[in-house]
Design an enzyme around this catalytic site. Structure first.
Site, PDB file in Angstrom:
ATOM      1  N   THR A  31       0.985  -1.231   0.026  1.00 30.75           N
ATOM      2  CA  THR A  31      -0.274   0.014   0.011  1.00 30.75           C
ATOM      3  C   THR A  31       0.939   1.273  -0.040  1.00 30.75           C
ATOM      4  OG1 THR A  31      -1.796  -1.064   1.042  1.00 30.75           O
ATOM      5  CG2 THR A  31      -1.767   1.149   1.473  1.00 30.75           C
ATOM      6  N   TYR A  44      -7.966   0.431  -4.001  1.00 31.69           N
ATOM      7  CA  TYR A  44      -6.623   0.852  -4.559  1.00 31.69           C
ATOM      8  C   TYR A  44      -5.927  -0.374  -4.862  1.00 31.69           C
ATOM      9  CZ  TYR A  44      -4.792  -0.381  -0.019  1.00 31.69           C
ATOM     10  OH  TYR A  44      -4.688  -1.156   1.180  1.00 31.69           O
ATOM     11  N   THR A 110       1.822  -4.061   4.490  1.00 31.55           N
ATOM     12  CA  THR A 110       1.570  -4.550   5.945  1.00 31.55           C
ATOM     13  C   THR A 110       0.956  -5.855   6.222  1.00 31.55           C
ATOM     14  OG1 THR A 110      -0.743  -3.576   6.106  1.00 31.55           O
ATOM     15  CG2 THR A 110       1.286  -2.029   6.537  1.00 31.55           C
ATOM     16  N   ASP A 111       0.396  -6.718   5.325  1.00 30.71           N
ATOM     17  CA  ASP A 111      -0.527  -7.717   5.297  1.00 30.71           C
ATOM     18  C   ASP A 111       0.566  -8.894   5.801  1.00 30.71           C
ATOM     19  OD1 ASP A 111      -2.592  -6.364   4.482  1.00 30.71           O
ATOM     20  OD2 ASP A 111      -2.964  -7.645   2.915  1.00 30.71           O
ATOM     21  N   LYS A 183       0.095  -7.548  12.987  1.00 34.52           N
ATOM     22  CA  LYS A 183      -0.848  -6.764  12.441  1.00 34.52           C
ATOM     23  C   LYS A 183      -2.058  -7.138  13.161  1.00 34.52           C
ATOM     24  CE  LYS A 183      -3.120  -4.910   8.368  1.00 34.52           C
ATOM     25  NZ  LYS A 183      -3.246  -4.819   6.783  1.00 34.52           N
ATOM     26  N   GLU A 301      -2.598 -28.446  28.958  1.00 37.51           N
ATOM     27  CA  GLU A 301      -3.727 -29.193  28.553  1.00 37.51           C
ATOM     28  C   GLU A 301      -3.540 -30.341  27.805  1.00 37.51           C
ATOM     29  OE1 GLU A 301      -7.787 -26.991  28.415  1.00 37.51           O
ATOM     30  OE2 GLU A 301      -6.322 -25.527  27.708  1.00 37.51           O
TER      31      GLU A 301
HETATM   32  N1  ASP Z   1      -2.787  -5.672   0.888  1.00 43.05           N
HETATM   33  C1  ASP Z   1      -1.841  -4.771   1.135  1.00 43.05           C
HETATM   34  C2  ASP Z   1      -0.215  -5.366   1.275  1.00 43.05           C
HETATM   35  O1  ASP Z   1      -0.048  -5.807   2.160  1.00 43.05           O
HETATM   36  C3  ASP Z   1      -2.097  -3.985   2.498  1.00 43.05           C
HETATM   37  C4  ASP Z   1      -1.110  -2.923   3.161  1.00 43.05           C
HETATM   38  O2  ASP Z   1       0.123  -2.725   2.347  1.00 43.05           O
HETATM   39  O3  ASP Z   1      -1.330  -2.231   3.971  1.00 43.05           O
HETATM   40  O4  ASP Z   1       0.472  -5.200   0.316  1.00 43.05           O
END
Ligand code: ASP
Length: 346
Positions: A31, A44, A110-111, A183, A301
């Site tokens: 992103t 996007y 970020t994923d 995340k 457990e």
């Molecule tokens: N789907 C995107 C990615 O991980 C989301 C992001 O970058 O926040 O590339």
């Protein structure tokens, strides 16, 4: 300052630049490199803007460091994969071995950022800073968080204080370590948290503050497996669970299975029975938890000794999977040895 169209970019004086740290930016997409209509923070495409453009768009970066940008990939991190990881690891090692850079910044979606950070943390034995950074909003959104995050990532990577801290993630004024960061929110800019440890430090345009001194770490120094990463499946536990997911993983020749267990890494009798069968057939079975915080300990457990299971302690399922892949790829496959490696890495 607003530059008239066609004005040359403002550059630091050459004499001053000579004394600046050298930062290699490795761009992978995400992103942070996404574009959308100016008002939109949704709908996007991740990737699309090149690393060089990202660097050029952040005012003041050239006062922090001498930056060289290279494009490694341009993908959303949902498509991140072991080929790109291997490329990143090799390029970073080469850059440090040849003294081409004082620090590395990786721009990334970020994923799966936490997985790339954790992978690199396990295969790189470097003291210079390696920092991952991304954005929750595309570069063209009114509220884009990428430029500020990238500025702070370069600031962290350029700092002596960031040496010997392993691979770091910088997002939203916070510094995280690869092992604990995860995340936690689908859209918030404050999405990265460190459930079992807290953040490593804070950063803003004026300062970098770490909460603890850097300490030499016990490193497993795992080699990049030459044959690629072996197949390890994550099985997600839930109420009313049968053995189907586990049997499918065995049928698909998984070399390892990570249980994203309920609670402290638990699952139904049917699922545990199928996992015990898998372990008996030489498949590495690691119990982790879907909960998101806390530890999975041995023999609480579930009778791990009897069943031949390994526990992941604080590692979430996606990181436990990566460590299991790396261990199997390095020839560490018996439950006792895999557990020992999880203990050593802890
Ligand atoms: N789907 C995107 C990615 O991980 C989301 C992001 O970058 O926040 O590339």
């Amino acid at each position: 300052m607003i530059l008239a169209a066609g004005s040359p970019a403002v550059r630091a004086e050459p004499a001053r630049q000579e004394h600046l740290p050298r930062i290699l930016v490795l761009a992978t997409g995400g992103t942070i490199a996404g574009t959308a209509s100016a008002r939109s923070a949704i709908a996007y495409n991740a990737g699309g803007v090149l690393g060089e453009q990202l660097v050029a768009s952040v005012p003041g970066l050239d006062q922090l460091a001498v930056i060289k940008a290279e494009q490694v990939s341009n993908i959303g991190s949902q498509d991140m994969n072991s080929q790109v990881w291997t490329q990143l690891a090799k390029r970073i090692k080469q850059a440090f071995d040849r003294n081409e850079a004082d620090g590395v910044v990786i721009t990334h979606g970020t994923d799966t950022m936490e997985e790339t950070a954790f992978f690199l943390d396990n295969v790189l034995d470097v003291s210079k800073p390696v920092v991952l950074v991304g954005a929750m909003r595309p570069s063209s959104a009114v509220s884009a968080d990428g430029p500020g995050n990238l500025y702070e990532a370069v600031e962290v990577a350029a700092s002596e204080k960031s040496r010997n801290r392993g691979v770091l993630v910088v997002m939203n004024d916070t510094i995280h370590t690869a092992r604990v960061v995860t995340k936690t929110n689908t859209t918030s800019v404050q999405t990265f948290l460190d459930p079992n440890d807290g953040p490593a430090g804070l950063v803003d345009p004026a300062s970098i503050h770490y909460f603890m001194p850097a300490a030499p770490r016990h490193k497993l120094a795992l080699a990049l497996p030459s044959a690629g990463l072996p197949r390890v499946e994550i099985v997600y536990a839930h109420a009313d669970m049968d053995a189907d997911q586990i049997e499918a993983a065995v049928h698909d020749h998984a070399k390892g299975i990570v249980l994203a267990g309920v609670g402290d890494g638990n699952a139904s009798q049917a699922a545990l029975g199928a996992l015990e069968d898998a372990a008996r057939h030489g498949i590495v079975v690691v119990r982790s938890s879907r909960v998101g915080g806390g530890l999975v300990n041995r023999n609480v457990e579930v009778s791990d000794d009897k069943a031949g299971f390994v526990v992941s302690y604080d590692l979430n399922p996606q990181k436990a999977r990566l460590l299991t892949q790396l261990l199997i790829g390095n020839g560490i496959t018996t439950p006792a040895n895999v557990q020992q490696a999880f203990d050593d890495a802890y």
